[in-house]
Design a protein around this motif. Sequence first.
Motif, PDB file in Angstrom:
ATOM      1  N   GLY A 117       0.682  -0.943   0.071  1.00  0.00           N
ATOM      2  CA  GLY A 117       0.176  -0.143  -0.006  1.00  0.00           C
ATOM      3  C   GLY A 117       0.722   1.592  -0.247  1.00  0.00           C
ATOM      4  N   GLU A 118       0.406   2.149   0.118  1.00  0.00           N
ATOM      5  CA  GLU A 118       0.940   3.802  -0.035  1.00  0.00           C
ATOM      6  C   GLU A 118       1.375   4.147   1.328  1.00  0.00           C
ATOM      7  N   GLY A 119       0.823   3.713   2.584  1.00  0.00           N
ATOM      8  CA  GLY A 119       0.996   3.636   3.407  1.00  0.00           C
ATOM      9  C   GLY A 119       2.331   3.370   4.438  1.00  0.00           C
ATOM     10  N   ALA A 120       2.646   2.625   3.566  1.00  0.00           N
ATOM     11  CA  ALA A 120       3.605   0.860   4.508  1.00  0.00           C
ATOM     12  C   ALA A 120       4.821   1.659   3.959  1.00  0.00           C
ATOM     13  N   ALA A 121       5.460   1.161   4.974  1.00  0.00           N
ATOM     14  CA  ALA A 121       6.496   1.532   5.649  1.00  0.00           C
ATOM     15  C   ALA A 121       7.663   0.685   4.962  1.00  0.00           C
TER      16      ALA A 121
END
Length: 128
Positions: free
Chosen positions: A62-66
Amino acid sequence: MLKEFKAFAMRGNVVDMAVGIIIGAAFGKIISSLVADVIMPPIGMLMGSVDFSDLALALGEGEGAASINYGLFINTVINFLIVAFAIFMLIKGMNSMKKKEEEKPAEPPKPSAEEALLTEIRDLLAKN
């Protein structure tokens, strides 16, 4: 206490250290630019147009993954190695200049008129 602080802040060591830190920070920026703009592009090209700063290991989806940005770490390590080598060469050059100064034989001091006269008398007595 204000006088003591002023005496401390105006000592030569503190001022020299402040100048060194300021010059070091500017030197660091120059080296960072050298690494990022001059050295890394050819290395990336040799490795198949890889931009190290884009290398990362995603820890999720996903977009906010670390992510672990190991490419930035590689850039930082190369930057450090270049700075360390530049400082090493600078210190080596300074040491060789100091060594040359130390190797120069000191000229013997010119004898005073009295010493010259005594030396001449000694030499005359030694001949007899």
